[in-house]
Write an enzyme that holds these catalytic residues in place. Sequence first.
Site, short mmCIF file in Angstrom:
data_model
loop_
_atom_site.label_atom_id
_atom_site.label_comp_id
_atom_site.label_asym_id
_atom_site.label_seq_id
_atom_site.Cartn_x
_atom_site.Cartn_y
_atom_site.Cartn_z
N CYS A 45 0.84 -1.20 0.00
CA CYS A 45 0.00 0.00 0.00
C CYS A 45 0.88 1.25 0.00
O CYS A 45 2.01 1.24 0.49
CB CYS A 45 -0.90 -0.01 1.24
SG CYS A 45 -2.05 1.39 1.28
N ASP A 47 0.46 3.76 1.77
CA ASP A 47 0.43 4.35 3.11
C ASP A 47 1.86 4.74 3.57
O ASP A 47 2.78 3.92 3.51
CB ASP A 47 -0.17 3.33 4.09
CG ASP A 47 -0.51 3.96 5.43
OD1 ASP A 47 -1.70 3.99 5.78
OD2 ASP A 47 0.42 4.44 6.12
N ARG A 49 3.13 5.08 6.35
CA ARG A 49 3.67 4.44 7.56
C ARG A 49 4.29 3.08 7.29
O ARG A 49 4.96 2.51 8.16
CB ARG A 49 2.55 4.29 8.61
CG ARG A 49 2.00 5.61 9.09
CD ARG A 49 0.68 5.43 9.79
NE ARG A 49 -0.34 4.92 8.88
CZ ARG A 49 -1.61 4.68 9.22
NH1 ARG A 49 -2.00 4.89 10.46
NH2 ARG A 49 -2.47 4.23 8.34
N HIS A 101 -1.98 -4.05 5.07
CA HIS A 101 -1.71 -3.61 6.45
C HIS A 101 -3.00 -3.26 7.16
O HIS A 101 -3.94 -2.74 6.56
CB HIS A 101 -0.75 -2.41 6.45
CG HIS A 101 -1.35 -1.14 5.89
ND1 HIS A 101 -1.79 -0.11 6.68
CD2 HIS A 101 -1.61 -0.77 4.62
CE1 HIS A 101 -2.28 0.85 5.91
NE2 HIS A 101 -2.18 0.48 4.66
N CYS A 104 -5.69 0.16 7.06
CA CYS A 104 -5.58 0.63 5.67
C CYS A 104 -6.76 1.54 5.31
O CYS A 104 -7.91 1.12 5.35
CB CYS A 104 -5.52 -0.57 4.71
SG CYS A 104 -5.29 -0.07 2.99
ZN LIG Z 1 -3.29 1.15 3.06
#
Ligand SMILES: [Zn+2]
Length: 217
Positions: A45, A47, A49, A101, A104
């Site tokens: 992803c 994302d 993090r 994750h 998400c």
């Molecule tokens: Zn995500």
Amino acid sequence: MSDQEKYDQIFESNRKWIEKNKVDNPELFELLAAEQHPDFLYIGCSDSRVHPNQVMGLKPGEVFIHRNIANMVNSIDLSALSVINYGVEYLKVRYIIICGHYGCGGIQAAMQNLDYGILNPWLRSIRDVYRLHQKELNAIEDMEARYRRFVEINTYEQCRNVLKMAEVQKSYYKNGYPKVAGWVFDIEDARLHDLHFDFEGELAKIKEIYDITGKVE
Ligand SMILES: [Zn+2]
């Protein structure tokens, strides 16, 4: 700190990072200058993090990476398909990893009945996964648990999508690689969870419909 200062700081950090590594880790520059021969293709992803190299403890050159919202492998996404094709045909990666994750945002958005504009078609492909597993997911009453399970199911389903690609099937039958794995990263404790994607079993199961290794006459 102003936006401009935050921006400028990146170049300052880069300069310091180079100086530090020249002293502490000079072989890094040889790694960067060398040809890449990664064993892993990571599809995760976007994302901010979830940082693949850090999570996996791998150095530059050791993992080929593709990221998008909710780690999707859609059949008409030329970007993801090109990365997989390049990874399999040219880099000869041994593993293709789909990494979802918990927490998400893409998965969460797909579970809401809201109009996300340009994101709608992307979210629809995630909703399609929900529909495939609607019975199991709807049976989970606790919404947080359902959300976490959907993250796992979506990751698993994207592993299946990788198996549907001709170059993956052909390479595996010929060379014994790449294998496909599904992981979920927990942003709460930074732990990686292996979903133990049943690579051989899933490949055998989807073969009837998705085996596309034959030649068109
Ligand atoms: Zn995500």
